[in-house]
Design a protein around this motif. Structure first.
Motif, short mmCIF file in Angstrom:
data_model
loop_
_atom_site.label_atom_id
_atom_site.label_comp_id
_atom_site.label_asym_id
_atom_site.label_seq_id
_atom_site.Cartn_x
_atom_site.Cartn_y
_atom_site.Cartn_z
N VAL A 27 0.84 -1.20 0.00
CA VAL A 27 0.00 0.00 0.00
C VAL A 27 0.88 1.26 0.00
CG1 VAL A 27 -1.75 1.29 1.31
CG2 VAL A 27 -2.00 -1.18 0.98
N VAL A 40 -7.20 0.36 -4.77
CA VAL A 40 -6.48 -0.90 -4.59
C VAL A 40 -7.49 -2.04 -4.55
CG1 VAL A 40 -4.44 0.03 -3.43
CG2 VAL A 40 -6.47 -0.53 -2.08
N THR A 41 -7.03 -3.22 -4.98
CA THR A 41 -7.96 -4.35 -5.05
C THR A 41 -7.24 -5.66 -4.79
OG1 THR A 41 -9.68 -5.36 -6.42
CG2 THR A 41 -7.66 -4.76 -7.54
N SER A 75 -8.02 -9.62 2.14
CA SER A 75 -8.98 -8.51 2.09
C SER A 75 -9.07 -7.79 3.43
CB SER A 75 -10.36 -9.00 1.64
OG SER A 75 -10.81 -10.05 2.45
N LEU A 100 -5.81 -5.67 3.52
CA LEU A 100 -5.82 -4.57 2.54
C LEU A 100 -6.83 -3.50 2.95
CD1 LEU A 100 -4.85 -3.28 -0.04
CD2 LEU A 100 -6.49 -4.68 -1.33
N ALA A 101 -8.00 -3.93 3.43
CA ALA A 101 -9.03 -2.95 3.81
C ALA A 101 -8.51 -2.01 4.90
CB ALA A 101 -10.28 -3.68 4.30
N ALA A 114 -5.73 0.31 3.35
CA ALA A 114 -6.34 1.26 2.42
C ALA A 114 -7.04 2.37 3.20
CB ALA A 114 -7.31 0.54 1.49
N CYS A 169 -10.94 0.87 -1.83
CA CYS A 169 -10.55 -0.54 -1.76
C CYS A 169 -11.70 -1.42 -2.22
CB CYS A 169 -10.19 -0.86 -0.30
SG CYS A 169 -9.78 -2.57 -0.01
N ALA A 228 -14.19 -1.42 3.10
CA ALA A 228 -13.93 -1.87 1.73
C ALA A 228 -15.24 -2.13 1.01
CB ALA A 228 -13.09 -3.15 1.75
#
Ligand SMILES: *Cc1c(COP(=O)(O)O)cnc(C)c1O
Ligand SMILES: [Zn+2]
Length: 411
Positions: free
Chosen positions: A118, A129-130, A138, A141-142, A145, A152, A174
């Motif tokens: 990130v 972002v994905t 997930s 990342l969530a 982000a 996200c 997200a």
């Protein structure tokens, strides 16, 4: 910043670093960040890295991120390496450690990759972002982000994600899309959407994720006082983390921080074991598993995105991949919880299950220095834990009732 190139692991083609790249434009194989280890070692020493606390960014000079870039961090890494005396006794081994990655900020090792990935998204000026995810990617990342103020989008297989992980992705805001299909289909879709829709992909095919995750190997060596394990057990899903550990151990050895590397034993679940099958059949091509199935949802992967990288890594290390049945994973999970006070999610117990299998088959020296990587926290998947356990017994609020169920006074 350390000098580096983004290079294809197969044909060696060098790719631009100022825009996203996930696969070789000539041959389609995976990309990796190749750093100048000598320069990294010199920079680390100059900056007295060993006076910094254990964490991913303790090794900043070995991570290819521009000095001016704002680092997106939740203080990931610095996880405990726990000596397991009770397990040693139970299993008849002499020197067993568990690296408990479940204590990362969102409860899995994915945070090591996301803090770097990130941060790189900001450096590249990406807005969205994905990832495709069986859950932990997930969740992680969530969170990152949210901290970085990026949009996200996460794709999960419908109905097949552990409850805690889903709660995290939703709570961090997200956009959660449930694909009517499995992880492998979600992954295909994300890769196609990255170009078409301009989203930065943070699955483990992203070489910068691996740069964060490799720090776990550095960290283990530092926690062992500058020695390297002899054997490392690690679960294998997409094969990103196992290759990241191998990269980390090799780099740390080349930097002269330690001498030697462990052999790496990659553990899959019987119902999702395409890489283990390659080792068993001594083959050079992967045959995907159409409908992967295992209680260890984090490694329920039939078509591992990083198979070329991880097969190379395991072979080069002198290790292999093999698989264990779900019952043995759940048994190892209970062992960790009841003998050591460590509560992993099922995939986070697969490494220990692998060691137990190897001991049964006499494939590991009982006196060697063994590290099992426990990749995620047990609270991620409360349903599986509860379904394994004896339900609380309901009793009347009286001494008599209490005494009766406990079988009288305790000595
Ligand atoms: C992601 C994950 C794995 C698998 O890692 P790969 O890099 O896909 O091989 C294993 N355990 C847990 C808990 C995970 O979240
Ligand atoms: Zn190539």
């Amino acid at each position: 910043m350390v000098s580096y190139e983004i290079r294809c692991i197969e044909c060696g083609q060098v790719h631009e670093t100022d825009r996203p790249a996930y696969a070789c434009s000539s041959c389609g194989d995976l990309l990796e960040a190749v750093i100048d280890e000598d320069e990294a070692a010199q920079l680390l020493e100059e900056n007295e890295y060993d006076s910094r606390p254990l964490s991913v960014w303790r090794y900043r000079e070995a991570i290819p991120v521009e000095e001016e870039t704002r680092v997106v961090s939740l203080m990931e890494g610095g996880t405990p390496l726990i000596r397991c005396r009770r397990l040693e006794e139970e299993l008849g081994v002499k020197n067993l450690w568990i690296k408990f990655e479940g204590t990362n900020p969102t409860g899995s090792f994915k945070d090591r990759g996301m803090t770097v990935g990130v941060t790189k998204a900001l450096e590249l000026g990406m807005k969205v972002v994905t990832c495709a995810s069986t859950g932990n990617t997930s969740a992680s990342l969530a969170a990152y982000a949210a901290l970085a103020d990026l949009d996200c989008v996460v794709l999960i297989p419908e109905g097949k994600i552990a409850l805690g992980k889903l709660a995290q992705a939703m709570m961090h805001g997200a956009d959660v899309l449930a694909i009517k299909g499995n992880f492998d289909q979600a992954m295909d879709l994300v890769m196609r959407a990255s170009d078409d829709l301009g989203m930065y992909v943070l699955n483990s095919v992203n070489p910068f994720r691996i740069e964060g995750q490799k720090t776990a190997a550095y960290e283990i060596c530092d926690q062992l006082g500058g020695t390297t394990p002899e054997v490392l057990y690690i679960p294998v899903g997409n094969g990103g983390n196992s290759s990241a550990y191998w990269k980390g151990f090799k780099e740390y050895d080349t930097m002269d921080m330690v001498s030697g590397c462990p052999s790496i034993r990659g553990v899959q679940a019987d119902g999702a074991a395409p890489i283990a099958a390659m080792f068993e059949e001594n083959s050079t091509e992967l045959t995907p598993v159409e409908t992967p199935d295992t209680v260890a949802t984090a490694i329920r992967i039939g078509n591992p995105a990083n198979w070329t990288k991880t097969v190379r890594a395991l072979r080069e290390s002198g290790g292999a991949a093999f698989s264990v049945p779900d019952e043995e994973i759940l048994e190892a999970q209970k062992f960790m919880a009841r003998l050591e006070g460590i509560f992993p999610e099922p995939a986070g117990a697969a490494a220990l299950a692998g060691l137990m299998r190897d001991l049964e088959e006499d494939l590991v020296d009982r006196s060697s220095l063994i590290v099992c990587v426990s990749t995620g926290h047990g609270l991620k998947d409360p349903d599986t834990a509860i379904s394994q356990s004896v339900r609380p017994r309901a009793i009347d609020p009286t001494m008599e009732a209490l005494s009766r169920v406990l079988g009288g006074p305790k000595e």
